[in-house]
Design a protein around this motif. Structure first.
Motif, PDB file in Angstrom:
ATOM      1  N   ILE A 174     -24.688 -16.334  40.227  1.00 30.43           N
ATOM      2  CA  ILE A 174     -23.579 -15.582  40.795  1.00 30.43           C
ATOM      3  C   ILE A 174     -22.297 -16.228  40.305  1.00 30.43           C
ATOM      4  CG2 ILE A 174     -22.385 -14.941  42.906  1.00 30.43           C
ATOM      5  CD1 ILE A 174     -25.084 -14.944  44.284  1.00 30.43           C
ATOM      6  N   TYR A 175     -21.436 -15.434  39.675  1.00 31.08           N
ATOM      7  CA  TYR A 175     -20.147 -15.908  39.199  1.00 31.08           C
ATOM      8  C   TYR A 175     -19.049 -15.251  40.022  1.00 31.08           C
ATOM      9  CZ  TYR A 175     -22.611 -17.345  34.958  1.00 31.08           C
ATOM     10  OH  TYR A 175     -23.458 -17.931  34.068  1.00 31.08           O
ATOM     11  N   LEU A 176     -18.176 -16.050  40.546  1.00 31.80           N
ATOM     12  CA  LEU A 176     -16.956 -15.548  41.153  1.00 31.80           C
ATOM     13  C   LEU A 176     -15.840 -15.975  40.226  1.00 31.80           C
ATOM     14  CD1 LEU A 176     -17.501 -16.476  44.905  1.00 31.80           C
ATOM     15  CD2 LEU A 176     -17.854 -14.276  43.805  1.00 31.80           C
ATOM     16  N   SER A 177     -15.145 -15.023  39.660  1.00 31.91           N
ATOM     17  CA  SER A 177     -14.124 -15.374  38.680  1.00 31.91           C
ATOM     18  C   SER A 177     -12.931 -14.457  38.814  1.00 31.91           C
ATOM     19  CB  SER A 177     -14.689 -15.289  37.259  1.00 31.91           C
ATOM     20  OG  SER A 177     -14.966 -13.961  36.925  1.00 31.91           O
ATOM     21  N   THR A 178     -11.877 -14.863  38.162  1.00 29.41           N
ATOM     22  CA  THR A 178     -10.669 -14.059  38.085  1.00 29.41           C
ATOM     23  C   THR A 178     -10.554 -13.568  36.655  1.00 29.41           C
ATOM     24  OG1 THR A 178      -9.651 -15.458  39.736  1.00 29.41           O
ATOM     25  CG2 THR A 178      -8.196 -14.062  38.451  1.00 29.41           C
ATOM     26  N   ARG A 179     -10.459 -12.269  36.499  1.00 33.59           N
ATOM     27  CA  ARG A 179     -10.329 -11.695  35.164  1.00 33.59           C
ATOM     28  C   ARG A 179      -9.053 -10.891  35.090  1.00 33.59           C
ATOM     29  NH1 ARG A 179     -16.130  -9.922  32.817  1.00 33.59           N
ATOM     30  NH2 ARG A 179     -17.235 -11.775  33.411  1.00 33.59           N
ATOM     31  N   SER A 180      -8.540 -10.784  33.884  1.00 32.89           N
ATOM     32  CA  SER A 180      -7.339  -9.987  33.665  1.00 32.89           C
ATOM     33  C   SER A 180      -7.674  -8.858  32.702  1.00 32.89           C
ATOM     34  CB  SER A 180      -6.222 -10.874  33.108  1.00 32.89           C
ATOM     35  OG  SER A 180      -6.570 -11.318  31.819  1.00 32.89           O
ATOM     36  N   VAL A 181      -6.685  -8.143  32.265  1.00 32.73           N
ATOM     37  CA  VAL A 181      -6.893  -7.027  31.355  1.00 32.73           C
ATOM     38  C   VAL A 181      -7.444  -7.505  30.017  1.00 32.73           C
ATOM     39  CG1 VAL A 181      -5.727  -5.166  30.132  1.00 32.73           C
ATOM     40  CG2 VAL A 181      -5.081  -5.699  32.468  1.00 32.73           C
ATOM     41  N   ILE A 182      -7.022  -8.689  29.562  1.00 37.53           N
ATOM     42  CA  ILE A 182      -7.470  -9.184  28.260  1.00 37.53           C
ATOM     43  C   ILE A 182      -8.696 -10.071  28.364  1.00 37.53           C
ATOM     44  CG2 ILE A 182      -5.210  -9.017  27.184  1.00 37.53           C
ATOM     45  CD1 ILE A 182      -4.933 -12.058  27.572  1.00 37.53           C
ATOM     46  N   GLY A 183      -9.314 -10.175  29.523  1.00 38.68           N
ATOM     47  CA  GLY A 183     -10.530 -10.960  29.643  1.00 38.68           C
ATOM     48  C   GLY A 183     -10.466 -11.940  30.790  1.00 38.68           C
ATOM     49  N   GLY A 184     -11.032 -13.107  30.561  1.00 35.68           N
ATOM     50  CA  GLY A 184     -11.152 -14.103  31.609  1.00 35.68           C
ATOM     51  C   GLY A 184      -9.849 -14.783  31.963  1.00 35.68           C
ATOM     52  N   LYS A 185      -9.954 -15.695  32.892  1.00 36.21           N
ATOM     53  CA  LYS A 185      -8.774 -16.415  33.371  1.00 36.21           C
ATOM     54  C   LYS A 185      -8.222 -17.350  32.293  1.00 36.21           C
ATOM     55  CE  LYS A 185      -7.308 -19.167  37.293  1.00 36.21           C
ATOM     56  NZ  LYS A 185      -7.727 -19.819  38.519  1.00 36.21           N
ATOM     57  N   ASN A 186      -9.099 -17.899  31.471  1.00 38.62           N
ATOM     58  CA  ASN A 186      -8.682 -18.810  30.411  1.00 38.62           C
ATOM     59  C   ASN A 186      -8.172 -17.985  29.231  1.00 38.62           C
ATOM     60  OD1 ASN A 186      -8.333 -20.804  28.580  1.00 38.62           O
ATOM     61  ND2 ASN A 186     -10.409 -21.603  28.669  1.00 38.62           N
ATOM     62  N   SER A 187      -6.918 -18.127  28.913  1.00 35.00           N
ATOM     63  CA  SER A 187      -6.323 -17.311  27.847  1.00 35.00           C
ATOM     64  C   SER A 187      -6.288 -18.032  26.506  1.00 35.00           C
ATOM     65  CB  SER A 187      -4.907 -16.907  28.255  1.00 35.00           C
ATOM     66  OG  SER A 187      -4.126 -18.061  28.489  1.00 35.00           O
ATOM     67  N   PHE A 188      -7.058 -19.113  26.338  1.00 35.76           N
ATOM     68  CA  PHE A 188      -7.035 -19.880  25.095  1.00 35.76           C
ATOM     69  C   PHE A 188      -7.381 -19.023  23.892  1.00 35.76           C
ATOM     70  CE2 PHE A 188      -9.468 -22.174  21.885  1.00 35.76           C
ATOM     71  CZ  PHE A 188      -8.490 -23.038  21.417  1.00 35.76           C
ATOM     72  N   LEU A 189      -8.418 -18.208  23.999  1.00 39.39           N
ATOM     73  CA  LEU A 189      -8.853 -17.419  22.851  1.00 39.39           C
ATOM     74  C   LEU A 189      -7.787 -16.415  22.426  1.00 39.39           C
ATOM     75  CD1 LEU A 189     -11.200 -17.030  20.938  1.00 39.39           C
ATOM     76  CD2 LEU A 189     -12.119 -15.333  22.492  1.00 39.39           C
ATOM     77  N   GLY A 190      -7.188 -15.725  23.375  1.00 38.53           N
ATOM     78  CA  GLY A 190      -6.130 -14.776  23.042  1.00 38.53           C
ATOM     79  C   GLY A 190      -4.932 -15.451  22.413  1.00 38.53           C
ATOM     80  N   VAL A 191      -4.524 -16.601  22.961  1.00 39.21           N
ATOM     81  CA  VAL A 191      -3.377 -17.341  22.408  1.00 39.21           C
ATOM     82  C   VAL A 191      -3.707 -17.858  21.013  1.00 39.21           C
ATOM     83  CG1 VAL A 191      -1.951 -19.397  22.714  1.00 39.21           C
ATOM     84  CG2 VAL A 191      -2.435 -17.927  24.669  1.00 39.21           C
ATOM     85  N   SER A 192      -4.933 -18.346  20.812  1.00 40.08           N
ATOM     86  CA  SER A 192      -5.290 -18.872  19.484  1.00 40.08           C
ATOM     87  C   SER A 192      -5.291 -17.766  18.435  1.00 40.08           C
ATOM     88  CB  SER A 192      -6.643 -19.579  19.538  1.00 40.08           C
ATOM     89  OG  SER A 192      -7.668 -18.677  19.863  1.00 40.08           O
ATOM     90  N   TRP A 193      -5.712 -16.557  18.793  1.00 42.77           N
ATOM     91  CA  TRP A 193      -5.663 -15.446  17.843  1.00 42.77           C
ATOM     92  C   TRP A 193      -4.219 -15.076  17.509  1.00 42.77           C
ATOM     93  CZ3 TRP A 193      -9.269 -13.181  14.902  1.00 42.77           C
ATOM     94  CH2 TRP A 193     -10.603 -13.410  15.212  1.00 42.77           C
ATOM     95  N   ILE A 194      -3.350 -15.085  18.487  1.00 42.67           N
ATOM     96  CA  ILE A 194      -1.941 -14.773  18.235  1.00 42.67           C
ATOM     97  C   ILE A 194      -1.306 -15.837  17.354  1.00 42.67           C
ATOM     98  CG2 ILE A 194       0.321 -14.561  19.352  1.00 42.67           C
ATOM     99  CD1 ILE A 194      -1.146 -13.160  21.667  1.00 42.67           C
ATOM    100  N   VAL A 195      -1.591 -17.114  17.616  1.00 43.19           N
ATOM    101  CA  VAL A 195      -1.051 -18.199  16.787  1.00 43.19           C
ATOM    102  C   VAL A 195      -1.593 -18.099  15.370  1.00 43.19           C
ATOM    103  CG1 VAL A 195      -1.086 -20.708  16.459  1.00 43.19           C
ATOM    104  CG2 VAL A 195      -0.594 -19.749  18.714  1.00 43.19           C
ATOM    105  N   GLY A 196      -2.895 -17.836  15.228  1.00 42.80           N
ATOM    106  CA  GLY A 196      -3.485 -17.682  13.895  1.00 42.80           C
ATOM    107  C   GLY A 196      -2.872 -16.521  13.133  1.00 42.80           C
TER     108      GLY A 196
END
Length: 162
Positions: A101-123
């Motif tokens: 069972i996972y209790l998590s917070t998600r946003s429109v772009i995915g999970g709570k950790n935005s590292f992947l989205g930020v790394s794609w923007i920086v790249g």
């Protein structure tokens, strides 16, 4: 917790209520607790509106996957003790699977950790910057196109004094 909105809209077209005669169908073996007497007019599942089932039936991209069963958009979970019973209505033991069972917070772009989205923007920013640098270098010092003097086998070989 809500069941609405956890499945894709396209699943409503893929999954439909059965048109078979109820005497001709039986519940799967692991659904005995849900349907101990089999199906009847009142309990045959309408999988077009059974979003948890639709999520379970969607193929997973990787061997490690999670399937959403409930969501909470607006309500705050109050402090307290919560109990959840997890059954084997959808078995996972046959392929060494586990249920968590996972209790998590998600946003429109995915999970709570935005590292992947930020790394794609920086790249992407680095690629854009490098392309601008190469464009400026090419504009200032363009290479002659079709100049065969620049080919390595057309150059004179140095005399080594033999």
């Amino acid at each position: 917790m809500y069941r609405e909105g956890i499945a894709w809209e396209t699943n409503k077209k893929r999954f439909k209520k059965t048109k078979y005669n109820l005497d001709d169908i039986t519940p799967p073996p692991n659904w005995v607790k849900m349907y101990p007497e089999g199906y009847n007019e009142t309990n045959v599942p309408d999988i077009q509106h059974w979003y948890e089932f639709q999520n379970w039936m969607a193929p997973a991209a990787f061997s490690l996957f999670s399937k959403m069963i409930l969501r909470n958009d607006d309500d705050v979970l109050k402090k307290g003790v919560y109990q959840t019973d997890v059954g084997l209505h959808w078995p996972v033991l046959g392929f060494n699977g586990h249920k968590y069972i996972y209790l998590s917070t998600r946003s429109v772009i995915g999970g709570k950790n935005s590292f992947l989205g930020v790394s794609w923007i920086v790249g992407g920013g680095i690629c854009l910057l490098l392309s601008l640098v190469f464009l400026i270098v090419n504009a200032v010092h363009p290479r002659k196109i079709g100049d065969t003097r620049m080919l390595s086998w057309n150059k004179e070989k140095p005399d080594l004094g033999n």
